[in-house]
Design a protein around this motif. Structure first.
Motif, short mmCIF file in Angstrom:
data_model
loop_
_atom_site.label_atom_id
_atom_site.label_comp_id
_atom_site.label_asym_id
_atom_site.label_seq_id
_atom_site.Cartn_x
_atom_site.Cartn_y
_atom_site.Cartn_z
N ASP A 99 0.78 -0.95 -0.18
CA ASP A 99 -0.08 0.06 -0.54
C ASP A 99 1.15 1.36 0.14
OD1 ASP A 99 -1.76 1.70 0.73
OD2 ASP A 99 -2.51 0.77 2.26
N ILE A 100 1.03 2.31 -1.19
CA ILE A 100 2.70 2.39 -1.40
C ILE A 100 1.61 4.44 -1.24
CG2 ILE A 100 3.79 3.67 -3.30
CD1 ILE A 100 2.57 1.45 -5.20
N ALA A 101 2.92 5.11 -0.19
CA ALA A 101 2.35 6.57 0.20
C ALA A 101 3.27 7.19 -0.61
CB ALA A 101 3.02 6.86 1.89
N CYS A 102 2.61 8.04 -1.72
CA CYS A 102 3.00 8.71 -1.75
C CYS A 102 3.15 10.16 -1.86
CB CYS A 102 1.97 8.93 -3.34
SG CYS A 102 1.81 7.44 -5.10
N SER A 103 3.34 10.39 -0.27
CA SER A 103 3.29 11.85 -0.02
C SER A 103 3.45 11.79 1.43
CB SER A 103 2.51 12.52 0.26
OG SER A 103 1.20 12.72 0.81
N GLU A 104 4.66 12.53 1.70
CA GLU A 104 5.08 12.49 2.99
C GLU A 104 3.98 11.69 4.62
OE1 GLU A 104 7.92 11.68 3.75
OE2 GLU A 104 9.29 12.65 2.39
N ALA A 105 2.48 12.33 3.68
CA ALA A 105 1.64 12.86 4.74
C ALA A 105 0.70 11.57 4.65
CB ALA A 105 0.76 13.84 4.36
N GLN A 109 0.42 8.93 7.93
CA GLN A 109 -0.60 7.50 8.17
C GLN A 109 -0.74 6.32 7.91
OE1 GLN A 109 -3.46 8.57 4.97
NE2 GLN A 109 -5.29 7.47 5.86
N LEU A 110 0.29 5.81 7.20
CA LEU A 110 0.47 4.66 7.24
C LEU A 110 1.24 3.87 7.99
CD1 LEU A 110 1.03 3.82 3.81
CD2 LEU A 110 -0.48 3.41 4.91
N LYS A 111 1.54 4.64 8.65
CA LYS A 111 3.33 5.34 10.26
C LYS A 111 1.89 4.51 11.21
CE LYS A 111 6.96 7.13 10.90
NZ LYS A 111 8.03 8.00 10.82
N LYS A 112 1.19 5.39 11.18
CA LYS A 112 -0.41 5.26 12.37
C LYS A 112 -1.03 3.28 11.90
CE LYS A 112 -1.26 10.37 12.85
NZ LYS A 112 -1.92 11.14 12.49
N TYR A 149 3.53 -3.09 3.92
CA TYR A 149 3.74 -4.35 3.41
C TYR A 149 2.95 -5.13 3.94
CZ TYR A 149 6.55 -8.07 1.77
OH TYR A 149 7.32 -9.24 1.17
N ARG A 150 2.65 -6.38 3.43
CA ARG A 150 2.34 -7.81 3.96
C ARG A 150 2.89 -9.14 2.98
NH1 ARG A 150 -0.90 -8.82 7.90
NH2 ARG A 150 -1.92 -6.91 7.83
N ALA A 151 3.20 -9.54 3.21
CA ALA A 151 4.33 -10.87 2.55
C ALA A 151 3.01 -11.85 1.80
CB ALA A 151 5.25 -11.08 2.94
N SER A 152 1.97 -11.75 2.59
CA SER A 152 0.94 -13.52 2.54
C SER A 152 -0.03 -12.52 1.43
CB SER A 152 0.08 -13.80 4.10
OG SER A 152 -0.38 -13.08 4.90
N ASP A 153 -0.03 -11.60 1.55
CA ASP A 153 -1.12 -10.94 0.26
C ASP A 153 -0.65 -12.22 -0.72
OD1 ASP A 153 -2.89 -9.88 1.83
OD2 ASP A 153 -2.15 -8.01 1.90
N GLY A 154 -1.72 -11.51 -1.83
CA GLY A 154 -0.82 -11.93 -3.72
C GLY A 154 -1.96 -11.62 -4.45
N PRO A 241 9.05 -7.66 -9.69
CA PRO A 241 8.54 -8.35 -8.55
C PRO A 241 7.63 -7.04 -8.41
CG PRO A 241 10.49 -7.19 -8.37
CD PRO A 241 10.23 -7.60 -9.54
N ALA A 242 6.28 -6.66 -8.72
CA ALA A 242 5.82 -5.22 -8.47
C ALA A 242 4.69 -5.92 -8.18
CB ALA A 242 4.73 -5.43 -10.01
N LEU A 243 4.68 -6.48 -7.27
CA LEU A 243 3.89 -7.44 -6.47
C LEU A 243 2.38 -6.69 -6.83
CD1 LEU A 243 6.07 -5.70 -3.09
CD2 LEU A 243 6.27 -8.20 -4.13
N VAL A 244 1.04 -6.69 -5.57
CA VAL A 244 0.24 -6.57 -5.84
C VAL A 244 -0.42 -5.07 -5.19
CG1 VAL A 244 -2.32 -6.45 -4.61
CG2 VAL A 244 -1.02 -8.87 -5.57
N TRP A 245 0.14 -3.99 -5.78
CA TRP A 245 -0.40 -2.68 -4.88
C TRP A 245 -1.41 -1.70 -4.92
CZ3 TRP A 245 -0.99 0.59 -9.28
CH2 TRP A 245 -0.90 -0.23 -10.60
N GLU A 246 -1.66 -0.73 -3.81
CA GLU A 246 -2.88 0.19 -4.36
C GLU A 246 -1.75 1.40 -3.95
OE1 GLU A 246 -5.05 -1.96 -0.93
OE2 GLU A 246 -5.48 0.45 -0.62
N ALA A 247 -2.36 2.52 -4.17
CA ALA A 247 -1.86 3.84 -4.11
C ALA A 247 -2.93 4.81 -4.42
CB ALA A 247 -0.69 3.84 -4.88
N TYR A 248 -2.05 6.71 -4.00
CA TYR A 248 -3.27 7.33 -4.01
C TYR A 248 -2.62 8.63 -4.51
CZ TYR A 248 -7.13 4.86 -0.79
OH TYR A 248 -7.37 4.10 -0.74
N PRO A 249 -1.84 8.75 -6.15
CA PRO A 249 -0.80 9.07 -6.45
C PRO A 249 -1.77 10.39 -6.96
CG PRO A 249 -1.56 7.72 -8.36
CD PRO A 249 -2.41 7.59 -7.15
#
Ligand SMILES: Cc1cc2nc3c(=O)[nH]c(=O)nc-3n(C[C@H](O)[C@H](O)[C@H](O)COP(=O)(O)OP(=O)(O)OC[C@H]3O[C@@H](n4cnc5c(N)ncnc54)[C@H](O)[C@@H]3O)c2cc1C
Length: 406
Positions: A99-105, A109-112, A149-154, A241-249
Motif C-alpha cells: 500500500d504505497i505512500a506517494c506523499s510524506e503525509a 498516516q500509514l505509519k499510524k 507491506y504484507r508478505a502473505s497477500d497475493g 516484482p511489482a507485487l500487488v499494489w494500491e496507491a493514491y497518487p
C-alpha cells in the motif's frame, strides 16, 4: 420445456464467488442446492475484478480494521489449500502486497495505521521506507515515500476460482442454472417459500440472496449500494516484482497486480457517466477514465510508460452502510438469508461462502462469529447517498457515516 426442479432444500440467487462458494460448501455436506444466475456464472463482479488478495485494505484507523482481519486471515488459510481441494489451478500466488505512500503525509498516516495494526496483534504487517520499498519492487518510481507491506497477500484469477467452485459444487450434486434470472421471491405470511424465475416457480426451505450489487432487488430492507469499478489490462510483459499494489497518487485510488501470464491488471475509480445510482450497473468504459488511470499508473511505474493496454471493462460491486458484508436472516422474513455487500471479494468471498453454508447446515452455529455481519445491525437506518459518487467518494462518505442501531 426446462429441467428446473419444482422443489429443493436451498435456492441461491447469484452465480458469483459468494453464490458459487456457498453452493460448494452446502452441496459438499449432501444438501440439495439450486443456484440461479441471470447471465453466465462469474459474469458479475467476480469475473471482472483485479484478483488482488489483500487482507487489510483501506487506511481508516478504526477498530473495525482488526475485526475484519479475523475473517480475511481465515480466508487466506482457505486459499492456501483450495487449489488442491477444488483440483483446479486458479492462479493463486502469494506475492505480497504494498500500500504505497506517494506523499510524506500519507507515509505518516500509514505509519499510524501500521502501528495500530501491530498493537492489535497483526505481527506480519510492516512499514517500509522508500528505499526498502524499491528494494522490494525496483521498477517503482523513486518519488514514492514508502509503503505498508504484507508478505502473505497475493493475487488469483477470480473467474477461474468462481467456476472451479461451481464445477465442484456440480460434482457434489448442486444444480446450476445460468441465464435464468430470478424475477421475484415467493413470500407467504412473512416466510419465504421459494422463487419465481423466467421458466416458472421453484420452492425451497431457504432462499439465499447472493446477488451482491443487485441484492436490494430481493431484500430492499437492507441498504446495499451498487458501485461501478473499471479495470484495464496490459499486454504481457517480463515478470517483475511489482507485487500487488494500491496507491493514491492524486487523491484517487489506483490498484493493480501483475498476474501469472505477465499481464498487468490495474484500475481506478471511474468518474464518467455516473449521474444516477442506475448508472453504476452500466458496464460502459469511457476513454477519459482510462486516460486518467493510465496517467496514475505511469506516475507509479514510469519505466512501464510504453506498455500497451489491450482491454478494459467495468463491473459493479456493493457496499453496505459500514462496508462490511451482510450475512444472516433478513429481519421479519423467515428463511430468507442474505450474503452480500462485498466491495472487495478475494479476501472475503470464500470464507463468507463457507460461513454462510455453516450458518444454514449447522442451524446458526458457525466456525467464526458472524454477529458483526448481522443484517439487522443498521436497524431502520437508510442513508441518502451523495448525488454523484464513485468508489473513492463512496468509501470516504461511508467512513464518515455513523450507523445507529434502533
Ligand atoms: C473492476 C473491479 C475490480 C475489482 N478488483 C478486486 C480486487 O482486485 N480484489 C478484490 O478482492 N475484489 C475486487 N473487486 C470486487 C470483487 O469482484 C467482488 O467483491 C466480488 O466478486 C463479489 O462477489 P459476489 O459473488 O458477491 O458478486 P457478483 O460476482 O457480482 O455476483 C452476483 C451475481 O448475481 C447475479 N444476479 C443479479 N441479479 C440476479 C437475478 N435477478 N437473478 C439471478 N442472478 C442475478 C449477477 O449476474 C452476478 O453474477 C473488484 C470489482 C470490480 C468490478
Amino acid at each position: 420445456m426446462n429441467n428446473i426442479p419444482d422443489n429443493t432444500e436451498i435456492i441461491i440467487i447469484g452465480g458469483g464467488l459468494v453464490g458459487c462458494s456457498m453452493a460448494y460448501y452446502l452441496s459438499r455436506e449432501g444438501i440439495d442446492v439450486m443456484l440461479f444466475e441471470m447471465r453466465n456464472i462469474s459474469s458479475g463482479a467476480s469475473g471482472r475484478n483485479g484478483g488482488m488478495v489483500v487482507q487489510t485494505d483501506g487506511r481508516e484507523i478504526q477498530t473495525i480494521q482488526s475485526k475484519r482481519f479475523l475473517y480475511t486471515r481465515a480466508n487466506n488459510k482457505i486459499l492456501e489449500n483450495l487449489t488442491e481441494e477444488l483440483d483446479y489451478d486458479f492462479e493463486y500466488e502469494q506475492t505480497g502486497s504494498i500500500d504505497i505512500a506517494c506523499s510524506e503525509a500519507e507515509y505518516e498516516q500509514l505509519k499510524k495505521v501500521t502501528a495500530l495494526q501491530k498493537i492489535m496483534g497483526d505481527e506480519e504487517i510492516q512499514l517500509l521506507d522508500s528505499k526498502e520499498t524499491r528494494d522490494l519492487c525496483p521498477i517503482i518510481s523513486p518519488n514514492i515515500k514508502g509503503c505498508r507491506y504484507r508478505a502473505s497477500d497475493g493475487s488469483l484469477n477470480s473467474n477461474k476460482l468462481t467456476n472451479a467452485y461451481a464445477m465442484k459444487a456440480k460434482e457434489y450434486g448442486a444444480k446450476i442454472f445460468s441465464f435464468t434470472p430470478i424475477l421475484d421471491l415467493l413470500i407467504k405470511d412473512n416466510v419465504v417459500k421459494g422463487v419465481k424465475h423466467i421458466h416458472g416457480k421453484s420452492t425451497a426451505k431457504i432462499v439465499v440472496n447472493a446477488a451482491n450489487a443487485w441484492a436490494s432487488t430481493f431484500t430492499p430492507q437492507i441498504q446495499i449500494i451498487p458501485c461501478k469499478g473499471s479495470a484495464i489490462v496490459t499486454e504481457p510483459t517480463t515478470r517483475f516484482p511489482a507485487l500487488v499494489w494500491e496507491a493514491y497518487p492524486d487523491g484517487t485510488m489506483i490498484w493493480g497486480a501483475q498476474h501469472k501470464g505477465g499481464n498487468i491488471l490495474f484500475g481506478s475509480a471511474p468518474e464518467c457517466g455516473l449521474e444516477s445510482v442506475e448508472d453504476h450497473y452500466k458496464e460502459t468504459v469511457y476513454p477519459a477514465d482510462i486516460d486518467k488511470a493510465v496517467k496514475r499508473f505511469i506516475t507509479l511505474f514510469p519505466a512501464l510508460k510504453d506498455i500497451s493496454v489491450i482491454r478494459s471493462w467495468a463491473g459493479t460491486v456493493a457496499f453496505s452502510l459500514d462496508a462490511l458484508p451482510c450475512l444472516g436472516v433478513i429481519p421479519g422474513i423467515s428463511n430468507l438469508v442474505i450474503n452480500a455487500g462485498f466491495p472487495v471479494g478475494m479476501s472475503w468471498c470464500p470464507i463468507m461462502g463457507k460461513l454462510g453454508a455453516e450458518f444454514i447446515y449447522n442451524e446458526g452455529v458457525t466456525s467464526l462469529p458472524i454477529d458483526i455481519f448481522s443484517p439487522s445491525r443498521f436497524g431502520h437506518v437508510v442513508k441518502t447517498l451523495p448525488s454523484k459518487y464513485n468508489y473513492t467518494i463512496l468509501q470516504d462518505y461511508l467512513n464518515q457515516v455513523e450507523v445507529m442501531e434502533n
